[in-house]
Design a protein around this motif. Structure first.
Motif, PDB file in Angstrom:
ATOM      1  N   ALA A 109     -34.304  -2.532  11.239  1.00  0.00           N
ATOM      2  CA  ALA A 109     -33.404  -2.167  12.214  1.00  0.00           C
ATOM      3  C   ALA A 109     -33.079  -3.266  12.759  1.00  0.00           C
ATOM      4  CB  ALA A 109     -32.721  -1.244  13.187  1.00  0.00           C
ATOM      5  N   LYS A 110     -34.066  -3.788  13.630  1.00  0.00           N
ATOM      6  CA  LYS A 110     -34.098  -5.096  14.630  1.00  0.00           C
ATOM      7  C   LYS A 110     -33.650  -6.496  13.240  1.00  0.00           C
ATOM      8  CE  LYS A 110     -34.359  -7.342  18.576  1.00  0.00           C
ATOM      9  NZ  LYS A 110     -33.497  -7.174  19.673  1.00  0.00           N
ATOM     10  N   ALA A 111     -34.053  -5.924  12.952  1.00  0.00           N
ATOM     11  CA  ALA A 111     -34.185  -7.790  11.742  1.00  0.00           C
ATOM     12  C   ALA A 111     -32.113  -7.732  11.336  1.00  0.00           C
ATOM     13  CB  ALA A 111     -35.382  -7.273  10.630  1.00  0.00           C
ATOM     14  N   LYS A 112     -31.881  -6.796  11.181  1.00  0.00           N
ATOM     15  CA  LYS A 112     -30.388  -6.544  10.723  1.00  0.00           C
ATOM     16  C   LYS A 112     -29.386  -6.497  11.263  1.00  0.00           C
ATOM     17  CE  LYS A 112     -30.864  -3.078   7.068  1.00  0.00           C
ATOM     18  NZ  LYS A 112     -30.854  -1.375   6.502  1.00  0.00           N
ATOM     19  N   ALA A 113     -29.865  -6.361  12.161  1.00  0.00           N
ATOM     20  CA  ALA A 113     -28.902  -6.992  13.974  1.00  0.00           C
ATOM     21  C   ALA A 113     -29.195  -7.918  14.298  1.00  0.00           C
ATOM     22  CB  ALA A 113     -29.835  -6.064  14.770  1.00  0.00           C
ATOM     23  N   ALA A 167     -26.181 -13.529  13.537  1.00  0.00           N
ATOM     24  CA  ALA A 167     -26.184 -15.004  13.251  1.00  0.00           C
ATOM     25  C   ALA A 167     -25.479 -14.799  12.098  1.00  0.00           C
ATOM     26  CB  ALA A 167     -27.483 -15.112  12.995  1.00  0.00           C
ATOM     27  N   GLY A 168     -23.957 -13.946  11.852  1.00  0.00           N
ATOM     28  CA  GLY A 168     -23.300 -14.218  11.542  1.00  0.00           C
ATOM     29  C   GLY A 168     -23.585 -13.678   9.694  1.00  0.00           C
ATOM     30  N   LEU A 169     -24.311 -13.414   9.504  1.00  0.00           N
ATOM     31  CA  LEU A 169     -25.204 -12.661   8.065  1.00  0.00           C
ATOM     32  C   LEU A 169     -24.980 -11.555   7.700  1.00  0.00           C
ATOM     33  CD1 LEU A 169     -27.821 -15.528   7.955  1.00  0.00           C
ATOM     34  CD2 LEU A 169     -25.001 -15.461   6.695  1.00  0.00           C
ATOM     35  N   GLU A 170     -24.519 -10.771   7.973  1.00  0.00           N
ATOM     36  CA  GLU A 170     -24.376  -8.943   8.516  1.00  0.00           C
ATOM     37  C   GLU A 170     -24.547  -8.598   6.904  1.00  0.00           C
ATOM     38  OE1 GLU A 170     -21.886  -5.175   9.623  1.00  0.00           O
ATOM     39  OE2 GLU A 170     -21.073  -7.174  10.115  1.00  0.00           O
ATOM     40  N   ILE A 185     -33.634  -5.548   3.999  1.00  0.00           N
ATOM     41  CA  ILE A 185     -32.167  -6.100   5.630  1.00  0.00           C
ATOM     42  C   ILE A 185     -30.966  -6.799   4.857  1.00  0.00           C
ATOM     43  CG2 ILE A 185     -34.440  -6.249   6.611  1.00  0.00           C
ATOM     44  CD1 ILE A 185     -34.359  -9.118   6.772  1.00  0.00           C
ATOM     45  N   GLY A 186     -31.161  -7.169   3.180  1.00  0.00           N
ATOM     46  CA  GLY A 186     -29.816  -8.118   2.673  1.00  0.00           C
ATOM     47  C   GLY A 186     -30.313  -9.506   2.520  1.00  0.00           C
ATOM     48  N   ILE A 187     -31.722 -10.118   2.468  1.00  0.00           N
ATOM     49  CA  ILE A 187     -32.228 -11.087   1.964  1.00  0.00           C
ATOM     50  C   ILE A 187     -32.987 -10.669   0.773  1.00  0.00           C
ATOM     51  CG2 ILE A 187     -33.654 -13.442   2.307  1.00  0.00           C
ATOM     52  CD1 ILE A 187     -33.787 -12.749   4.613  1.00  0.00           C
TER      53      ILE A 187
END
Length: 492
Positions: free
Chosen positions: A327-331, A336-339, A368-370
């Motif tokens: 959760a902290k990583a996603k935030a 950083a503009g990479l939602e 986390i989306g990467i």
């Protein structure tokens, strides 16, 4: 009478044969995962070079012992000036290179000057940066003057990159290494094995083995089969994941020790978006060290939070800086503009810790989306693409050189990390011999690397060895990359 003579003669032959059979073996087949790209430790970064050559073929002024201690080697003794800048080494007499040429102080001067030259190919050129002059006093005495005191100088001279070579053979050591060690190179069947044999008239303590074959077995299943069949008698760097398959074999023993191998998820700090601190921090929060350790080292690795081995007396436990927190990583990615995350590549060299760990890391970052594209590469490709050309986003590798936190201060190192504050700490460390002050500086250096999330610090690579239960003298720990055979013998 003739009948009894025949019986006695037969008994004598049988006794002689039995005695010969009971004599200790003097040969060894030792398994290695990676084949070295060449055999010159003064001109290549690959740890596999030193795993063959260190203490066996090549020797330095000093050497690192099995517990990380500094020991005399080609230098039998030394004195240090009061200002800590002048080291005068007294060399052993009667030492010869394997081609019959004499070793003396001129070879030391040649080797150290060559290693620190502007055109040096030495992968650890920084080890020699403090040297100002090297002077031949007489054939068995050499004086090294430093630009400033260096607390780690004697340790540095024990690295595999600091071995002494001869001018007559230096240019051909990659394929035909000529050293002063107790073993000499015999032959190399590329892709298969490399053989060393005992050196005639070695200057130091004689070794027990007459012959040692290094057999290259990158596949863990093949390594298991080779050990169980007895075709290979030792595998000092065995896949932790394969241990359950051999641990119950009555003729084998599993030996677990410590290494200097900081296993990291390296990031290219100059490549967008990894040039943003928040992105690198997000990656660090995404990593579940326990899952990675369980999957990539059979649960035997030790978690790390910066670039230092937990077995080091100056280690600081910083694993709490980035606990597993998706959760902290996603935030952070959102800040950083990479939602919506981003795509990148993950280049993985052959070792199991990289290939197995890479699958787990890719899964964790996907949460986390990467989205990582996994690209398996051979070791030579990794050295060329990642280490030299810096053509990568992410990679996983274990840095096995000892006390090498200074790599983050090196210009153009493959992390592409530049922090003047960190460099200042390393510069001060290099000038400091006082142990308490060095501990303080090393603590600062570790903290800076953790705060900057330069790489994803994962775990310290365990040293898992498997070898015949009758074999003695192999190292339990790995203070430097080495398969030191100088004390190895078969029990009688």
């Amino acid at each position: 009478m003739r009948h009894w003579k025949t019986i006695l003669a037969a008994a004598a032959v049988a006794l002689a044969s039995s005695t010969a059979a009971m004599a200790a073996r003097t040969d060894l087949v030792l398994g290695m995962v990676l084949e070295p790209p060449h055999l010159d430790p003064t001109a290549g970064a690959a740890a596999a070079i030193r795993e063959v050559t260190y203490a066996n073929i090549f020797e330095g002024l000093t050497r690192i012992g099995p517990n990380g201690e500094v020991l005399p080697d080609l230098a039998e003794s030394w004195t240090i000036s009061d200002d800590g800048k002048v080291y005068t080494f007294k060399l052993h007499k009667g030492v010869k290179f394997h081609d019959g040429t004499d070793f003396d102080a001129s070879d030391v001067k040649f080797s150290l000057d060559r290693a620190r030259a502007e055109n040096s190919q030495n992968a650890q050129k920084q080890l020699f940066a403090a040297i100002d002059t090297v002077e031949v006093v007489d054939p068995t005495t050499v004086k090294v003057t430093l630009k400033q005191p260096q607390g780690s100088f004697l340790y540095n001279m024990g690295w595999g990159d600091a071995v002494i070579v001869a001018p007559e053979s230096a240019d051909t050591n990659k394929e035909k290494p000529i050293g002063t060690g107790p073993f000499k190179f015999q032959n190399w069947v590329k892709g298969s094995s490399l053989t060393l044999v005992k050196t005639d008239n070695y200057w130091g303590e004689p070794v027990h083995l007459d012959k040692a074959e290094f057999r290259f077995i990158p596949d863990a299943a093949a390594a298991v089969a080779a050990m169980l069949s007895g075709d290979v008698q030792a595998f000092p760097f065995f896949s932790p994941d394969a241990v359950p398959q051999v641990k119950d074999a009555p003729n084998l023993k599993v030996v677990v020790g410590a290494t200097e191998g900081e296993t990291i998820l390296a990031m290219n700090n100059k490549k967008s978006p990894l040039d943003q601190l928040k992105v690198r921090q997000a990656v660090s929060y995404a990593l579940d060290r326990k899952a990675i350790i369980d999957g990539a080292s059979a649960g035997l690795g030790v978690p790390i939070g910066s670039h230092m081995s937990p077995s080091n007396k100056d280690y600081v436990d910083l694993t709490g800086v980035y606990p597993h927190d998706p959760a902290k990583a996603k935030a952070l990615l959102k800040e950083a503009g990479l939602e919506n995350g981003f795509k990148a590549t993950l280049k993985l060299p052959p070792p199991d810790y990289a290939r197995l760990g890479g699958e787990i890391v890719a899964s964790e970052l996907r949460e986390i989306g990467i989205d990582l594209e996994i690209i398996p590469v051979e070791w030579a490709q990794w050295l060329d693409q990642v280490f030299t050309k810096k053509d990568y986003d992410f990679t996983i590798v274990s840095h096995t050189e000892p006390n090498d936190i200074d790599i983050y201060s090196r210009k153009d190192y493959y992390f592409n990390y530049h922090n003047p504050e960190f460099n200042k700490v390393i510069d001060e460390l290099n000038l400091t011999a006082d142990e308490a002050k060095r501990k303080e500086l090393l603590g600062k250096a570790q903290k800076i690397l953790a705060d900057d999330a330069v790489v994803g610090f994962m775990f310290e690579l365990p040293k898992v060895g498997v070898w015949d239960s009758k074999l003695e003298g192999l190292w339990q720990n790995q203070p430097v990359p080495a398969n030191d055979l100088t004390k190895v013998k078969w029990a009688d």
